[in-house]
Structures are given as structure tokens and as C-alpha cells.
Design a protein around this motif. Structure first.
Motif, PDB file in Angstrom:
ATOM      1  N   LEU A 295       0.851  -1.278  -0.118  1.00 41.14           N
ATOM      2  CA  LEU A 295       0.081  -0.134  -0.039  1.00 41.14           C
ATOM      3  C   LEU A 295       0.812   1.151  -0.005  1.00 41.14           C
ATOM      4  CD1 LEU A 295      -2.494   1.427   0.283  1.00 41.14           C
ATOM      5  CD2 LEU A 295      -2.167   1.234   2.789  1.00 41.14           C
ATOM      6  N   ALA A 296       0.529   2.130  -0.758  1.00 37.63           N
ATOM      7  CA  ALA A 296       1.327   3.478  -1.022  1.00 37.63           C
ATOM      8  C   ALA A 296       0.341   4.436  -0.710  1.00 37.63           C
ATOM      9  CB  ALA A 296       2.100   3.694  -2.204  1.00 37.63           C
ATOM     10  N   VAL A 297       0.737   5.580   0.153  1.00 39.48           N
ATOM     11  CA  VAL A 297      -0.142   6.695   0.477  1.00 39.48           C
ATOM     12  C   VAL A 297       0.496   7.936  -0.064  1.00 39.48           C
ATOM     13  CG1 VAL A 297      -1.174   8.038   2.376  1.00 39.48           C
ATOM     14  CG2 VAL A 297      -0.996   5.484   2.699  1.00 39.48           C
ATOM     15  N   LEU A 298      -0.181   8.431  -1.084  1.00 43.60           N
ATOM     16  CA  LEU A 298       0.720   9.488  -1.690  1.00 43.60           C
ATOM     17  C   LEU A 298      -0.252  10.727  -1.487  1.00 43.60           C
ATOM     18  CD1 LEU A 298       1.161   7.892  -5.125  1.00 43.60           C
ATOM     19  CD2 LEU A 298       2.744   7.987  -3.215  1.00 43.60           C
ATOM     20  N   GLY A 299       0.464  11.932  -1.494  1.00 46.03           N
ATOM     21  CA  GLY A 299      -0.379  13.298  -1.390  1.00 46.03           C
ATOM     22  C   GLY A 299       0.906  14.421  -1.148  1.00 46.03           C
ATOM     23  N   SER A 301       2.734  17.806   0.166  1.00 44.09           N
ATOM     24  CA  SER A 301       3.471  18.212   1.579  1.00 44.09           C
ATOM     25  C   SER A 301       2.446  18.673   2.250  1.00 44.09           C
ATOM     26  CB  SER A 301       4.717  18.743   1.097  1.00 44.09           C
ATOM     27  OG  SER A 301       5.458  19.140   2.284  1.00 44.09           O
ATOM     28  N   GLY A 302       2.480  18.228   3.635  1.00 49.96           N
ATOM     29  CA  GLY A 302       1.639  18.972   4.808  1.00 49.96           C
ATOM     30  C   GLY A 302       0.173  18.555   4.556  1.00 49.96           C
ATOM     31  N   SER A 303      -0.258  17.289   3.787  1.00 53.28           N
ATOM     32  CA  SER A 303      -1.561  16.982   3.631  1.00 53.28           C
ATOM     33  C   SER A 303      -2.033  16.075   4.648  1.00 53.28           C
ATOM     34  CB  SER A 303      -1.763  16.501   2.195  1.00 53.28           C
ATOM     35  OG  SER A 303      -1.136  15.398   2.098  1.00 53.28           O
ATOM     36  N   GLY A 304      -1.140  15.556   5.512  1.00 56.29           N
ATOM     37  CA  GLY A 304      -1.407  14.507   6.638  1.00 56.29           C
ATOM     38  C   GLY A 304      -1.094  13.289   6.223  1.00 56.29           C
ATOM     39  N   LYS A 305       0.016  12.685   5.350  1.00 58.49           N
ATOM     40  CA  LYS A 305       0.296  11.482   5.047  1.00 58.49           C
ATOM     41  C   LYS A 305       0.592  10.913   6.307  1.00 58.49           C
ATOM     42  CE  LYS A 305       3.025  12.737   2.030  1.00 58.49           C
ATOM     43  NZ  LYS A 305       2.915  13.970   1.876  1.00 58.49           N
TER      44      LYS A 305
END
Length: 375
Positions: A295-299, A301-305
Motif C-alpha cells: 500500500l502506498a499513501v501519496l499526497g 506536502s503537509g496534507s497529513g500523510k
């Protein structure tokens, strides 16, 4: 707040290869009485019979239940013609069947099943589709039968919808390939014996789906099979003692500022207490981890990953309240830094070792990493 429950106990079967049972009628009636007494549920029993002695309705121990009756009752619970209840609970005790022809399918056996003639009972795949299409906000499904875990093997129609305005709890007596047993020296099955204990409130505090699975986890070694569960969304209130409310003084929180700025919420109890607004996303991540290996969580910078991975996903895995057995998973956290391979090796070095032992273990880890995929 409307709260409806359908409690089913099927003991009598026509198919010659399915023995008649003794526990389901007792199981279902015991659960029904607890829900009525402590949970403020409007309970429908199936099969329902009138007790001649006190003129009350109870679960019949010898009355048959057809597939049509079971389907109609479940549809009425989760997709009624009028306004749906806020909370709906389905409890089933009886035989479970597993069909293995090309794909694995699980079924709740009704009295009129005959697998030789292609009649297997109520499909768990059908049940999952119905739940997905239901407008009931809080859904509890408890299946005390063989192969009950098959209900968790059915993929969601839309996994991304999971948790958005909906709270859901699945409790299954056994894994998809396991039998479920009655308790020796008891009138109940092994799972329902634990449920009765858990649903009986001991104080003026709600028993929720999360505290209930805590009890099942604590009693795991007492089961001849392995019960499994899956929780998503917020806690669902089940039972409590309805006595005069006691006043409890709340601790002052004026000195606590839960805002962390650009720092992340970590996978600790203290940080998780103040981590709000990401329940639906956390549920999606848990579902992805349950059914897949990566599982990869992308977003941006600063979005709360980092916060949702640490205080959401990792904390819930450590807690073990949403996915069965997740508390036993090994968790390693790595920040690559300037020397990512060295950081990876350090991640697998045991804490609490002496300097010499740490150096030896680090050298072994670095050697394995340098061997590439083989290492």
C-alpha cells in the motif's frame, strides 16, 4: 434513535446430512433478551413462537425457517419499505455451508437446504451486497456458524465508500475454512457464550462493538476455532445498565493544545486521542492492508500523510480492534535520510542490545541488503 435487531436461531433441518442442533434456539433467545433488556433494541425473532405458559414470544427450538423467510426478514431489517432504523443488528446461529466449485462461497443454512439439488441457503455474497446498498448508518452482523468468516472474504462493491457516514461491525465464529463448535458443558456455542458474557454490562458504561471484540481477543485461547472480526467507523453502542446516571467530573483540558502544526500525529495512545477527521480514510487503508500486500499513501506536502499512516493505520493495527489479529503484526518505521540503505538496516536492529551486539546485527543486515532481492 431507532434500534432494530433480527435474531435468528435455526435448529431443525430437513437435509439428511445436516444434524438437527440444540444450541441455536438457546443462543438466539439469550442474545435477544440481552438486547431488549440492556440495549433498547426492538427485537424480531426467527423462528418466533408463543410461549403457552407466559404468553411471551421466544425463539422456536423446533420450528423450521425457509430461505424465503430468512431473506424477507433480512431485507426488512436493512432495506425496509419505510424509514430505515439508525442501528440494525443481525445475529444468526445455525449451520453454515461452504460451496467449493471454482470459487469459494459461504451460505447460512436454512431448514429447506438441499445441496444435492443446488439449494445451499442464503448467500453471504448476497448479504454483503445488501449491506452495501442499505441506508442503515450503523450495521452489526454476528454470525455464529461454520465457515462464517467467508462473509469477510467478499470484496466490497465500493471499498472507497467504507466508513463515510457508516459504522459497521462483523463478528464471525470461525475463519472461512473452519467449523464452529458448541461449548462442552454449556447450553450455548463457544462464540455465543463469550458474547453473552460481553453483552452483559457490568457498569453504567456502554458496551460497544470495540469493547466486545476486546473480550473476544482476550478469550482467544479458549476457542477451538478462531473467531474473526472487522470494525469500521465509529464505535456502536450495544448494551448498558439503565440505572440513574452518575455524575463524573471531567478532567480539565484547558492546558492541552491538540494542534501540532506541521508535526505529525504518531502511533501512540496520547496522539491518537486527538487525531480526528480521518476515520473514513483510516478504514480505507485498513481494508487495503487486509486484502493486499502493498500500500502506498501519496499526497501533497503537509496534507497529513504521516499522521493518517501513524495515528490512523498503524495505531489501529497495534490496537487490534478493527482487524482480527492485527495487534500481532510486526511494525517497522523507516525514514530514509541521507543514507537510505543504512537506515533500512538500522530499522531491523533490535533495541536494547549492547554496542557490540548492535554492530554485529547491523553488519548482518547491511550484508543481506547488499545482496539485493535475494538478501
Amino acid at each position: 434513535m431507532s434500534r432494530n435487531a433480527l435474531v435468528i436461531g435455526i435448529s431443525t433441518y430437513s437435509y439428511e446430512r445436516l444434524n438437527n442442533l440444540t444450541a441455536p434456539g438457546r443462543d438466539a433467545e439469550a442474545v435477544a433478551q440481552l438486547l431488549e433488556k440492556y440495549g433498547d433494541f426492538k427485537v424480531t425473532r426467527l423462528p418466533a413462537v408463543k410461549d403457552k405458559h407466559n404468553n411471551t414470544i421466544r425463539v422456536g427450538k423446533k420450528t423450521k425457517v425457509t430461505l424465503t423467510q430468512l431473506e424477507d426478514a433480512i431485507v426488512q431489517l436493512f432495506k425496509p419499505n419505510g424509514k430505515p432504523p439508525d442501528t440494525a443488528l443481525l445475529y444468526f446461529s445455525g449451520h453454515g455451508l461452504r460451496k467449493s466449485k471454482g470459487i469459494q462461497e459461504g451460505f447460512l443454512a436454512t431448514s429447506d437446504v438441499n445441496p444435492d439439488m443446488g439449494s445451499w441457503g442464503l448467500s453471504l455474497q448476497w448479504l454483503r451486497r445488501l449491506l452495501q446498498d442499505s441506508e442503515v448508518r450503523q450495521q452489526i452482523i454476528i454470525l455464529d456458524c461454520c465457515y462464517a468468516g467467508e462473509v469477510l472474504n467478499v470484496a466490497e462493491a465500493d471499498p472507497g465508500e467504507r466508513g463515510k457516514g457508516r459504522d459497521r461491525c462483523f463478528i464471525a465464529a470461525s475463519r472461512a475454512f473452519e467449523l464452529a463448535y458448541e461449548e462442552i458443558g454449556s447450553n450455548h456455542s463457544v462464540l455465543t457464550s463469550a458474547l453473552i458474557l460481553g453483552l452483559e454490562p457490568s457498569q453504567e458504561r456502554w458496551v460497544t462493538n470495540y469493547t466486545l471484540v476486546d473480550l473476544l481477543t482476550q478469550q482467544r485461547n479458549a476457542f477451538p476455532q478462531r473467531p474473526i472480526f472487522s470494525n469500521s467507523g465509529e464505535p456502536i453502542n450495544l448494551t448498558r445498565r439503565w440505572t440513574a446516571a452518575t455524575k463524573q467530573s471531567a478532567a480539565s483540558a484547558k492546558s492541552i493544545c491538540p494542534y501540532k502544526g506541521l508535526a505529525y500525529f504518531d502511533c501512540t495512545e496520547e496522539d491518537a486521542r486527538y487525531f480526528y477527521g480521518r476515520t473514513a480514510l483510516t478504514d480505507q487503508l485498513l481494508e487495503k492492508v487486509r486484502i493486499g500486500n502493498f500500500l502506498a499513501v501519496l499526497g501533497a506536502s503537509g496534507s497529513g500523510k504521516s499522521s493518517v499512516v501513524r495515528a490512523g493505520l498503524l495505531y489501529q493495527l497495534q490496537l487490534g480492534r478493527r482487524l482480527s489479529g492485527s495487534e500481532s503484526r510486526q511494525i517497522k518505521i523507516l525514514q530514509p535520510g541521507e543514507h537510505p540503505l543504512n537506515s533500512l538496516a538500522l530499522t531491523f536492529v533490535d533495541s536494547g542490545l549492547s554496542d557490540i551486539e548492535r554492530a554485529n546485527q547491523l553488519a548482518q543486515a547491511e550484508d543481506l541488503i547488499q545482496k539485493g532481492s535475494e538478501g
